[in-house]
Design a protein around this motif. Sequence first.
Motif, PDB file in Angstrom:
ATOM      1  N   PHE A 104       7.836   1.740   4.541  1.00  0.00           N
ATOM      2  CA  PHE A 104       8.787   2.049   3.493  1.00  0.00           C
ATOM      3  C   PHE A 104      10.153   2.818   4.169  1.00  0.00           C
ATOM      4  N   PRO A 105       9.978   3.578   5.168  1.00  0.00           N
ATOM      5  CA  PRO A 105      10.971   4.262   5.633  1.00  0.00           C
ATOM      6  C   PRO A 105      11.983   3.177   6.603  1.00  0.00           C
ATOM      7  N   GLU A 106      11.397   2.212   6.809  1.00  0.00           N
ATOM      8  CA  GLU A 106      12.403   1.246   7.660  1.00  0.00           C
ATOM      9  C   GLU A 106      13.099   0.414   6.626  1.00  0.00           C
ATOM     10  N   ILE A 107      12.823   0.421   5.173  1.00  0.00           N
ATOM     11  CA  ILE A 107      13.504  -0.335   3.977  1.00  0.00           C
ATOM     12  C   ILE A 107      14.394   0.461   3.609  1.00  0.00           C
ATOM     13  N   ALA A 108      15.833  -0.089   4.021  1.00  0.00           N
ATOM     14  CA  ALA A 108      17.078   0.617   3.399  1.00  0.00           C
ATOM     15  C   ALA A 108      17.288   0.242   1.728  1.00  0.00           C
ATOM     16  N   ARG A 109      17.015  -0.929   1.442  1.00  0.00           N
ATOM     17  CA  ARG A 109      17.264  -1.458   0.145  1.00  0.00           C
ATOM     18  C   ARG A 109      16.433  -2.762  -0.047  1.00  0.00           C
ATOM     19  N   ALA A 110      16.066  -3.251  -1.014  1.00  0.00           N
ATOM     20  CA  ALA A 110      15.248  -4.170  -1.072  1.00  0.00           C
ATOM     21  C   ALA A 110      15.471  -4.967  -2.674  1.00  0.00           C
ATOM     22  N   ARG A 111      15.613  -6.251  -2.817  1.00  0.00           N
ATOM     23  CA  ARG A 111      16.015  -6.912  -4.144  1.00  0.00           C
ATOM     24  C   ARG A 111      15.209  -8.168  -3.958  1.00  0.00           C
ATOM     25  N   VAL A 112      14.448  -8.358  -5.273  1.00  0.00           N
ATOM     26  CA  VAL A 112      13.841  -9.591  -5.562  1.00  0.00           C
ATOM     27  C   VAL A 112      14.845 -10.767  -5.558  1.00  0.00           C
ATOM     28  N   GLN A 113      14.518 -11.861  -5.120  1.00  0.00           N
ATOM     29  CA  GLN A 113      15.385 -13.050  -5.077  1.00  0.00           C
ATOM     30  C   GLN A 113      15.086 -14.178  -6.085  1.00  0.00           C
ATOM     31  N   ASP A 169       0.951  -1.180   0.208  1.00  0.00           N
ATOM     32  CA  ASP A 169      -0.075   0.077  -0.091  1.00  0.00           C
ATOM     33  C   ASP A 169       0.973   1.248   0.124  1.00  0.00           C
ATOM     34  N   ASP A 170       0.293   2.515   0.166  1.00  0.00           N
ATOM     35  CA  ASP A 170       1.157   3.575   0.010  1.00  0.00           C
ATOM     36  C   ASP A 170       2.243   3.737   1.150  1.00  0.00           C
ATOM     37  N   GLU A 171       2.037   3.131   2.324  1.00  0.00           N
ATOM     38  CA  GLU A 171       2.813   3.392   3.691  1.00  0.00           C
ATOM     39  C   GLU A 171       3.928   2.067   3.584  1.00  0.00           C
ATOM     40  N   GLY A 172       3.716   0.849   2.954  1.00  0.00           N
ATOM     41  CA  GLY A 172       4.506  -0.202   3.336  1.00  0.00           C
ATOM     42  C   GLY A 172       4.233  -1.389   2.654  1.00  0.00           C
ATOM     43  N   VAL A 173       4.824  -2.492   3.017  1.00  0.00           N
ATOM     44  CA  VAL A 173       4.744  -3.994   2.601  1.00  0.00           C
ATOM     45  C   VAL A 173       4.271  -4.798   3.413  1.00  0.00           C
ATOM     46  N   GLU A 174       3.422  -5.634   3.288  1.00  0.00           N
ATOM     47  CA  GLU A 174       2.737  -6.724   4.258  1.00  0.00           C
ATOM     48  C   GLU A 174       3.598  -8.033   3.564  1.00  0.00           C
ATOM     49  N   LEU A 175       4.360  -8.725   4.480  1.00  0.00           N
ATOM     50  CA  LEU A 175       5.213  -9.670   4.232  1.00  0.00           C
ATOM     51  C   LEU A 175       4.787 -11.097   4.930  1.00  0.00           C
ATOM     52  N   GLU A 176       5.297 -12.389   4.370  1.00  0.00           N
ATOM     53  CA  GLU A 176       5.160 -13.451   4.900  1.00  0.00           C
ATOM     54  C   GLU A 176       6.665 -13.893   5.160  1.00  0.00           C
ATOM     55  N   VAL A 177       7.140 -14.005   6.443  1.00  0.00           N
ATOM     56  CA  VAL A 177       8.568 -14.531   6.766  1.00  0.00           C
ATOM     57  C   VAL A 177       8.350 -16.046   6.787  1.00  0.00           C
ATOM     58  N   PRO A 178       9.238 -16.725   6.043  1.00  0.00           N
ATOM     59  CA  PRO A 178       9.218 -18.096   6.125  1.00  0.00           C
ATOM     60  C   PRO A 178       9.686 -18.861   7.280  1.00  0.00           C
TER      61      PRO A 178
END
Length: 169
Positions: free
Chosen positions: A143-152, A120-129
């Motif tokens: 989003f401010p908590e994320i310094a960098r993100a890359r698809v695996q 959404d506009d504020e961030g991401v919902e995640l499922e941590v394995p």
Amino acid sequence: MSTTQSERLRELLEPLVGSQGLDLEEIAVDSVGRKRVLRVVVDSDTGADLDQIADVSRALSAKLDETDAMGEGEYTLEVGTPGAERLLTEHRHYVRATGRLARFQLTEGGELVARILGVDDEGVELEVPGVKGRKATARRLAFPEIARARVQVEFNRKDEKSEKKEEEA
């Protein structure tokens, strides 16, 4: 490549890429020996197929030929899509990566690998394995908590289409 040239190329090429139904993700000019290479990365919410890449490549080539944006010297134009392990830098990148596994570098330090379930506009919902047989857990990152993100890249994950085909068989 100077900022001025980068901005000029983006202003020149972005409308053409947009008219093909694609987003201009990146422009880079690299020197390879005496030649220069102009790399243009395009994408869309549904991805870009080879026909779209060829069409946008022809349109960009024609536009560049009628301007002096690349100067007098020879250059090679390369048009492609982001790699499999694309860096997520824009909101639309996160949306396009929904359902994919991503590695997050956190601004507070540390790292997290999780599947993107929603954006959404504020961030991401995640499922941590889960680890060692434990269940996956839900987590939200602003989003401010994320310094960098890359698809695996996932080699052993079945996509939804494959799972549906197997269920129908």
